[in-house]
Structure formats: C-alpha cells, structure tokens
Design an enzyme around this catalytic site. Sequence first.
Site, PDB file in Angstrom:
ATOM      1  N   LYS A 200      31.190  53.252  76.721  1.00 17.93           N
ATOM      2  CA  LYS A 200      31.214  53.345  77.854  1.00 17.93           C
ATOM      3  C   LYS A 200      32.749  53.150  78.503  1.00 17.93           C
ATOM      4  O   LYS A 200      33.512  54.381  78.956  1.00 17.93           O
ATOM      5  CB  LYS A 200      30.654  52.147  79.282  1.00 17.93           C
ATOM      6  CG  LYS A 200      30.899  52.491  81.204  1.00 17.93           C
ATOM      7  CD  LYS A 200      29.460  51.426  80.789  1.00 17.93           C
ATOM      8  CE  LYS A 200      29.831  50.635  82.156  1.00 17.93           C
ATOM      9  NZ  LYS A 200      29.306  50.278  82.732  1.00 17.93           N
ATOM     10  N   GLU A 206      35.908  46.915  68.779  1.00 21.37           N
ATOM     11  CA  GLU A 206      34.919  47.021  67.687  1.00 21.37           C
ATOM     12  C   GLU A 206      34.061  48.501  66.576  1.00 21.37           C
ATOM     13  O   GLU A 206      34.829  48.997  65.942  1.00 21.37           O
ATOM     14  CB  GLU A 206      33.610  45.926  67.945  1.00 21.37           C
ATOM     15  CG  GLU A 206      34.248  45.325  67.844  1.00 21.37           C
ATOM     16  CD  GLU A 206      33.711  43.965  68.476  1.00 21.37           C
ATOM     17  OE1 GLU A 206      34.704  44.963  69.653  1.00 21.37           O
ATOM     18  OE2 GLU A 206      33.726  42.567  69.288  1.00 21.37           O
ATOM     19  N   GLY A 260      26.293  48.817  80.691  1.00 25.37           N
ATOM     20  CA  GLY A 260      26.117  48.954  79.045  1.00 25.37           C
ATOM     21  C   GLY A 260      24.215  48.751  78.778  1.00 25.37           C
ATOM     22  O   GLY A 260      24.291  50.023  77.725  1.00 25.37           O
ATOM     23  N   ARG A 261      24.036  47.519  78.899  1.00 27.91           N
ATOM     24  CA  ARG A 261      22.535  46.989  78.743  1.00 27.91           C
ATOM     25  C   ARG A 261      21.876  48.264  78.817  1.00 27.91           C
ATOM     26  O   ARG A 261      20.230  48.025  78.422  1.00 27.91           O
ATOM     27  CB  ARG A 261      22.476  45.730  78.299  1.00 27.91           C
ATOM     28  CG  ARG A 261      22.497  45.095  80.128  1.00 27.91           C
ATOM     29  CD  ARG A 261      22.986  43.876  79.528  1.00 27.91           C
ATOM     30  NE  ARG A 261      23.008  43.131  80.775  1.00 27.91           N
ATOM     31  CZ  ARG A 261      24.420  42.883  81.723  1.00 27.91           C
ATOM     32  NH1 ARG A 261      25.382  43.392  81.231  1.00 27.91           N
ATOM     33  NH2 ARG A 261      24.318  42.185  83.163  1.00 27.91           N
ATOM     34  N   GLU A 346      22.277  38.600  78.469  1.00 25.59           N
ATOM     35  CA  GLU A 346      23.371  38.808  79.013  1.00 25.59           C
ATOM     36  C   GLU A 346      23.304  39.427  80.115  1.00 25.59           C
ATOM     37  O   GLU A 346      24.199  39.383  81.124  1.00 25.59           O
ATOM     38  CB  GLU A 346      24.259  40.727  78.197  1.00 25.59           C
ATOM     39  CG  GLU A 346      25.310  40.807  78.750  1.00 25.59           C
ATOM     40  CD  GLU A 346      26.085  41.629  77.780  1.00 25.59           C
ATOM     41  OE1 GLU A 346      26.393  41.909  76.769  1.00 25.59           O
ATOM     42  OE2 GLU A 346      26.247  42.963  78.483  1.00 25.59           O
ATOM     43  N   HIS A 377       3.732  34.029  59.412  1.00 26.46           N
ATOM     44  CA  HIS A 377       4.167  32.935  58.365  1.00 26.46           C
ATOM     45  C   HIS A 377       5.913  32.762  58.437  1.00 26.46           C
ATOM     46  O   HIS A 377       6.352  32.780  57.316  1.00 26.46           O
ATOM     47  CB  HIS A 377       3.905  34.184  57.160  1.00 26.46           C
ATOM     48  CG  HIS A 377       2.552  35.112  56.776  1.00 26.46           C
ATOM     49  ND1 HIS A 377       1.561  34.462  56.328  1.00 26.46           N
ATOM     50  CD2 HIS A 377       1.916  35.962  57.734  1.00 26.46           C
ATOM     51  CE1 HIS A 377       0.551  35.266  55.955  1.00 26.46           C
ATOM     52  NE2 HIS A 377       0.805  35.769  57.232  1.00 26.46           N
ATOM     53  N   LYS A 489      36.303  38.827  74.940  1.00 25.61           N
ATOM     54  CA  LYS A 489      37.184  40.130  74.458  1.00 25.61           C
ATOM     55  C   LYS A 489      38.380  39.586  74.140  1.00 25.61           C
ATOM     56  O   LYS A 489      39.383  40.302  73.463  1.00 25.61           O
ATOM     57  CB  LYS A 489      36.775  41.551  74.990  1.00 25.61           C
ATOM     58  CG  LYS A 489      35.364  41.864  75.396  1.00 25.61           C
ATOM     59  CD  LYS A 489      35.423  43.465  75.785  1.00 25.61           C
ATOM     60  CE  LYS A 489      34.104  43.532  76.067  1.00 25.61           C
ATOM     61  NZ  LYS A 489      33.806  44.751  76.630  1.00 25.61           N
TER      62      LYS A 489
HETATM   63  O1  F6P Z   1      28.726  43.225  74.891  1.00 24.61           O
HETATM   64  C1  F6P Z   1      29.341  43.354  76.673  1.00 24.61           C
HETATM   65  C2  F6P Z   1      29.638  44.327  76.399  1.00 24.61           C
HETATM   66  O2  F6P Z   1      30.270  45.071  77.723  1.00 24.61           O
HETATM   67  C3  F6P Z   1      28.456  44.966  77.239  1.00 24.61           C
HETATM   68  O3  F6P Z   1      27.092  44.960  77.781  1.00 24.61           O
HETATM   69  C4  F6P Z   1      28.593  46.808  76.108  1.00 24.61           C
HETATM   70  O4  F6P Z   1      27.425  47.485  76.402  1.00 24.61           O
HETATM   71  C5  F6P Z   1      29.681  46.671  75.494  1.00 24.61           C
HETATM   72  O5  F6P Z   1      30.249  45.776  75.544  1.00 24.61           O
HETATM   73  C6  F6P Z   1      30.377  47.774  74.714  1.00 24.61           C
HETATM   74  O6  F6P Z   1      30.904  48.212  75.452  1.00 24.61           O
HETATM   75  P1  F6P Z   1      31.822  49.778  75.624  1.00 24.61           P
HETATM   76  O7  F6P Z   1      30.624  51.071  75.791  1.00 24.61           O
HETATM   77  O8  F6P Z   1      32.503  50.206  77.167  1.00 24.61           O
HETATM   78  O9  F6P Z   1      32.023  49.987  74.397  1.00 24.61           O
END
Ligand code: F6P
Length: 520
Positions: A200, A206, A260-261, A346, A377, A489
């Site tokens: 987003k 990462e 995002g979520r 979150e 189990h 972050k």
């Molecule tokens: O994990 C935190 C977050 O801000 C989430 O809300 C989001 O889904 C994720 O990082 C990834 O962010 P982006 O889509 O901006 O890379």
Amino acid sequence: MSFPSINPVNTKAWGQLQKHFDELKNQHISQLFSDDDSRAARFSLEWENFYLDYSKNRVNSQTMDLLLQLADEVKLKDAIAAQFSGEHINQTEDRAVRHTALRDFENMPKEVKKTLKKMRVFSKKVIDKSWKGFTSKAITDVVNIGIGGSDLGPDMVTEALSFYKNHLRVHYISNVDGDHVQETLKKLNRETTLFIIVSKTFTTQETLTNASTVRNWFLKEATILDIESHFVAVSTNLKEVQNFGIAPENIFPMWDWVGGRFSLWSAVGLSICCAVGYSNFEKLLRGAHQMDCHFKNTSFKHNLPVVMALLSVWYNNFFKTETEAIVPYSQYLSKFVPYLQQAIMESNGKQIDRNQMSVNYQTGTVIWGSTGTNAQHAFFQLLHQGTKLIPVDFITFAKALYKQDHHQEILLANCFAQSEALLNGTKGEVVENSYKQFEGNRPSNTLLIKQLTPENFGALIALYEHKLFVQGVIWNIFSYDQWGVELGKKLAKGTLNALQNKSSGNMHPATEKLLLKSKR
Ligand code: F6P
C-alpha cells in the site's frame, strides 16, 4: 451523525452486567439446557447459508438483553452508520474506512469499478496464456511479494479456495528472511514467472528488500526492458512504484481509505484473481457484501457479527478470559487463523480510548487456533482440562467439496462432539479418578455453513471484520490504526545501521551484546 466515544464502563448496562455476572458465573451450561427445552433453538441464528449455534455459552436471556442494551448505550447504531457513510472514523490517521465499498457493486466508486475491470482483463490474459513472458512463453507461476495485509489475506483466500484453482501455481513471499525468498526462487523459471509487488505504501522495508532481490535474480537472465512483462504492482504510491521500474500501465491502484488488513477485496486480491479467476473473486466480494447488508440492516438481536462480538465482550470483560480459540474444521481454512490474528489483534490491541484516555478495562482478545481435527491432537487437552477458560469458535461446512461422505461424517461428528464435551464435561458420569474428570462448562459457538463456496467464504471473512469493529466500538478504541506496528518499523532502522557498522548510536546494552555475538 458522528462516531460516538462512550466509555462502556460508565453505561448503565455495564453495571448491570457486572451484577448479573456475579449471579450467573457459577451456573453450569448443562443446567441452563435442562432448565429450558428450547434453548438450542432460542440461542441460535440463521442467515442465508449460515447457522450460528451460540446456545453453548454461559449466557441466559437476561445476559443477552443486557449485552444488547450495552450495544445501544455505546451507540453502536451510530457507529455503524458513520462507518458506512464514509465518515473519517479512523480519526488518528484522518481517514475513512471504506473496505465495504470495494464489494458494493450497486454503489461502487468509479475508480474501484475501473480497477476491477483492469484486474479482470489482466488475470484473464495470464490464465488464458495470452500474457507472454520475455521469451514468449506463457506464465506458469505467479508470486505475490508483500507482508501483513498485503500478504496474509490473499494467501489465506488462495489456500481456502484451492478447490476452485486453475493451472497457475501461486506463491507468496513475505518474510524478509532471505531463505524464504531463495526457497521460493529455487522453484521458479524466470521466463514463465510473474511477480506482483503488493505494498500500500511502497515503503515497507521487507517488501522492498524482497522485491529488489527478486528483480536482481530476474535480471541475471533478462533485461530491464523485460521487467514490464514480469512485474506488476499494487499500491497507493504510484511515484515510488515507477521509480522501482514498473510501467504505469502495470500499476493497480488502491486507496488510503482501505486499511492494509482489510485490503484483500481491493487490487491486493490480484493474486486471488489469477489463482481462481476473476469470476470467483467477484463471487467472494458479492458474498462479503451480503454480510455487509445483513450487518447494516438487521436488528442487533438477530445480527451475526453483533451477537458474536457481544459474547466475546462478555467473556473478555466479565469472565476476564484473555484468549479466544478459533478452530475451523476444514483443512482449506488452515491459514484463516493467522489472517484473523492480524485483522483482530492489529485492530483491537489498543489501550487509549477515543477520548485520548487510558482505558481501565481489558480490550483486544488474543486470537489463536488451528484446524480441527488436527487441533484435537494438539492443544485440546488444555481446552478441556486446563485451568484457563477459553471460549472457542468452531467453524465447519455441512457439505464437503469432494464427495467423500465417510470423511465428512467423521469430521462433523468430531466437531459437534468436541463442543458438547467442552460443555458437559463428565458431569453425571462415574469416573475412575479425578484425572479423568472434566468439569465442562467451557463455552463455544458453532458456525455451520452450507459449503465452502467463494460467496459463503466472502461472507465469513466479512462476519469477522464486522465482529472486531463492534468490539472496538464497545471498547471505545480506534480499531483502524496501528501505531504500535509503525513503531517497530522505525526501531529496526537504527539497529540495522549498527549491524552494518554505520553508527552505533545509543545502543541498548543488551542489543549491543546481541549484535556482537551475531558477528562471531
Ligand atoms: O503490519 C503493519 C502494516 O502497516 C499493515 O497494516 C500492512 O498490512 C502491512 O504493514 C504492509 O504494509 P504495506 O502494504 O504498506 O507494505
């Protein structure tokens, strides 16, 4: 209309619930069943292909009335209206929360319609093999590179809808762990792989690290000009995507009013479209929209997300339970719990209320679980005989997708028997010794859904989205920001500089020692 900010503890219902809890806390659910022949029917809800049995909870009619009164007193109705009307209810980021608009085909914003069309056309080309790679071969593998909401949702849905999958192999790279990337790349052929970079913000460390490693790998045998037929992106940050080298026509937009979520319904779902085809993706959206309408228009008493949220608040704030287990009796749903962990924890892991005050009551529940029967189990021992009270959501589908009645009967029998055993324990039975004794009285919901179709699954995800929103409203917190994650972050950046010997800055002594040891 405005988003309410009422401290739940100050409502009349809260005090009454506290008193009621003291009267009810020692009652056994099995007694509640003996006292009321119609309990199973009275404490259940039916909606479309969903049946919710919530009779196995430590509640009676008065509990439900008081919880419903609590929902009224915190002005849940206004909160729902505020969310659906596009009010900026995510106040700390000054944003609207409109993921429901992504699946409302009647009233869809123009830009959403346009993006869906772009997703349809693009995924069709990849599936029907008319989209060619740099050596004119068709695509065989699609790799989604993203993390958090840009990974968990699409990965979870692709897994859940495996039955509807086409020939494309779809992979997900999320962890910045280089071994994760290499293990995936090892399976791929550059000529026939399509990468979807999903971020987003397009600033997530990462994802950008993984994307550039993958691009370097690709460029070992291809040229910069070939990037356009192998890399596409989903983002709000069009400028940064272009800086990465992705052609503007290969960018699928998303908007800041989609969290995002909650973004799998947007272009973040492009890998789902590739995996199961656009029409199944649209069915997923339409199913979710059906649940939105149910949530928005149904009285709270008959409202699935509202009732499930109220029960969860009852345990969290009165029984003081800390966790909730979710156990889907469907192997297809093996990634559903990790997905819900982000969605729920979150969102509701907050301690400052909507009036900027510290809360003096518990908020977000810890979510955990995995699929039945495997979980039986593994951790069910603790559910049955441990010292902790853990409410459970059992989720299952009445009809299997493959016609294997024998398996399905065993699966369902286990699911139903477990909730019954949690409820009854060994009450009334003669047991050899106390080790073999179960006290029972352990609550659960059972969600029985007709079959795992894209529509029903869309509705199920939306149900949990609305459930967590209702809980956030009651707890008077902002469910749609995630400042705690943002902190993480920033934190890693200083440590990374130290690891790379750029600056040691103000290192914590314990971190300093770890850094030293890691360089051995
Ligand atoms: O994990 C935190 C977050 O801000 C989430 O809300 C989001 O889904 C994720 O990082 C990834 O962010 P982006 O889509 O901006 O890379």
